[in-house]
Design an enzyme around this catalytic site. Structure first.
Site, PDB file in Angstrom:
ATOM      1  NE  ARG A   1      -7.297 -19.658-104.474  1.00 27.24           N
ATOM      2  CZ  ARG A   1      -6.108 -19.949-104.994  1.00 27.24           C
ATOM      3  NH1 ARG A   1      -5.970 -20.016-106.293  1.00 27.24           N
ATOM      4  NH2 ARG A   1      -5.070 -20.153-104.214  1.00 27.24           N
TER       5      ARG A   1
ATOM      6  CE  LYS B   1       7.092 -29.186-110.163  1.00 27.74           C
ATOM      7  NZ  LYS B   1       7.156 -27.978-110.978  1.00 27.74           N
TER       8      LYS B   1
ATOM      9  N   GLY C   1      -5.495 -24.730-102.850  1.00 25.09           N
ATOM     10  CA  GLY C   1      -6.682 -24.952-103.672  1.00 25.09           C
ATOM     11  C   GLY C   1      -7.075 -26.419-103.794  1.00 25.09           C
TER      12      GLY C   1
ATOM     13  N   GLY D   1       0.416 -21.158-101.605  1.00 23.36           N
ATOM     14  CA  GLY D   1       1.715 -20.551-101.361  1.00 23.36           C
ATOM     15  C   GLY D   1       1.617 -19.258-100.567  1.00 23.36           C
TER      16      GLY D   1
HETATM   17  C1  3PG Z   1      -2.225 -19.863-106.439  1.00 25.09           C
HETATM   18  O1  3PG Z   1      -3.160 -20.513-106.896  1.00 25.09           O
HETATM   19  O2  3PG Z   1      -1.255 -20.386-105.856  1.00 25.09           O
HETATM   20  C2  3PG Z   1      -2.292 -18.362-106.553  1.00 25.09           C
HETATM   21  O3  3PG Z   1      -3.392 -17.965-107.295  1.00 25.09           O
HETATM   22  C3  3PG Z   1      -1.007 -17.833-107.127  1.00 25.09           C
HETATM   23  O4  3PG Z   1      -0.778 -18.410-108.371  1.00 25.09           O
HETATM   24  P1  3PG Z   1       0.708 -18.684-108.842  1.00 25.09           P
HETATM   25  O5  3PG Z   1       1.278 -19.714-107.896  1.00 25.09           O
HETATM   26  O6  3PG Z   1       0.626 -19.162-110.254  1.00 25.09           O
HETATM   27  O7  3PG Z   1       1.441 -17.362-108.710  1.00 25.09           O
HETATM   28 MG    MG Z   2       0.756 -21.392-106.458  1.00 25.47          MG
END
Ligand code: 3PG
Ligand code: MG
Length: 405
Positions: free
Chosen positions: A40, A206, A375, A398
């Site tokens: 990232r 999940k 990720g 997401g």
């Molecule tokens: C992620 O890694 O999914 C994004 O950086 C968003 O993070 P979050 O799901 O904690 O909002």
């Molecule tokens: Mg997330």
């Protein structure tokens, strides 16, 4: 979404307030937090280099983890500043706050082309609430706003949405970064019109996190392959015993309706037919958060759909790998989101690694287009040194279009 991109901006001498997604995986090593996958960060370099070349003063803001408004030391962005400096080959300043006097002072001392990273915006509750007063405070050092945080684009928080509004109201420009532009173009085109068969691999912990993705993909995909802990919520929905596996009893109905929709839509929906199970045992050791470290004893392959009471399922088994690899062999488009098991632990990494290899083979040998989102899947591919053997690695999880619509 801003219509402008950074290419259209004149930033010389201006304070460019840029939101990035540096929510990178970290691991504790000898009391230090170490970045285990820098994808990232690497992916934002083109935007940063362009703005540096054009003489902007870059103020980067980001979140790390979910500290829920507290100064959680393990979620500091400090190690990210070090990594970014290494990757850019130039000094990156760091301020231990994202608003206030220290930020003002550091910004006042910046020269054109300088880069400054601010501390985790989620150390303030106001960030996730998109609090207007907090957005004003952030925007104090912004002449121009750039959003390159594709992975966080599905969140309307103060640093992703509120600041842009403040800057625009003042007549300042707001623009998308090059990463944002690339992600939206690529994922949008490929997934709206996939070459078939379109095979989707979904893993991770999940069902509830992924249900929107699953629902939307059931309209698009020919085949869906399920792995990771979420497989056990599906098993629970089918009436099997899941022992100590990670399950979400609240998501059983969701799982049931996904299974019903797959049937109605004639989507091939495969669940693991075997797995690797082990007995979780609490040790005396504590992790950095003060929780007991869990050790997994006696890992074995299990061909029974029921999991013994004292065991947890932690990876897909060899028969599942074979069945999933066979599906991937004929795929023309592949979307992969989420690991097949607890791959950070070597004992439970085989399933994820085998799927990574199968995706790479389908891409390299059979010309499939493969898109990796999330990720953890990206981390798994990089760990297996297969990152350059797929078509596209997204920095979003997401945030991928499939889950946003
Ligand atoms: C992620 O890694 O999914 C994004 O950086 C968003 O993070 P979050 O799901 O904690 O909002
Ligand atoms: Mg997330």
């Amino acid at each position: 979404m801003a219509k402008l991109t950074v290419r259209d901006l004149d930033v010389r001498g201006k304070r460019v307030f840029m939101r990035v997604d540096y929510n990178v995986p970290l691991e504790e090593k000898d009391g230090q937090m170490v970045i285990t996958d820098a994808t990232r960060i690497v992916e934002t370099l083109p935007t940063l280099k362009l703005l540096i070349e054009r003489g902007g003063k870059l103020i980067l803001t980001a979140h790390l983890g979910r500290p829920k408004g507290k100064r959680e030391a393990t979620m500091s962005l400090k190690p990210v500043a070090g990594k970014l400096s290494e990757l850019l080959g130039k000094r990156v300043g760091f301020v231990d706050d994202c608003i206030g006097e220290n930020v003002d002072t550091a910004v006042a001392g910046m020269k054109n082309g300088d880069v400054l990273l601010l501390e985790n915006v989620r150390y303030y509750n106001e960030e996730e609430k998109n609090d207007p007063a907090f957005a004003e405070k952030l925007a104090k050092v912004a002449d121009v706003y750039v959003n390159d945080a594709f992975g966080a684009a599905h969140r309307a928080h103060a640093s992703t949405e509120g600041v842009a509004r403040v800057v625009a109201k003042r007549g300042g420009k707001c623009a998308a970064g090059l990463l944002m532009e690339r992600e939206l173009k690529f994922l949008g085109d490929e997934l709206d019109n996939p070459a078939r068969p379109f095979v989707v691999i979904l893993g991770g912990a999940k069902v509830s996190d992924k249900i929107k993705v699953i629902d939307r993909l059931l309209d698009k995909a020919d085949t869906i392959l399920i792995g990771g802990a979420m497989a056990y919520t599906f098993r629970l929905a089918q009436g099997y015993k899941t022992g100590k596996s990670l399950v979400e009893p609240d998501a059983i109905d969701t799982a049931k309706s996904a299974l019903a929709k797959a049937k109605a839509k004639n989507v091939k929906f495969l669940l693991p037919c075997d797995d690797v199970i082990a007995t979780p045992v609490k040790t005396d050791k504590l992790d950095k958060k003060g929780k007991p470290v869990i050790e997994f004893q006696n890992p074995t392959t299990n061909g029974d759909m029921n999991c013994p009471d004292n065991a947890a399922g932690l990876d897909i088994g060899p028969a599942t790998v074979m069945a999933y690899a066979a599906e991937l062999l004929t795929a023309k488009t592949i979307l992969w989101n989420g690991p097949m098991g607890l791959f950070e632990n070597k004992q439970f990494a085989s399933g994820t690694n085998a799927i990574a290899q199968a995706v790479a083979d389908a891409t390299q040998k059979r010309g499939a287009k493969s898109i990796i989102g999330g990720g953890d899947s990206v981390k798994a591919l990089n760990k297996a040194k297969l990152g350059d053997k797929v078509t596209f690695m997204s920095t979003g999880g997401g945030a991928s279009p499939a889950s946003r619509r």
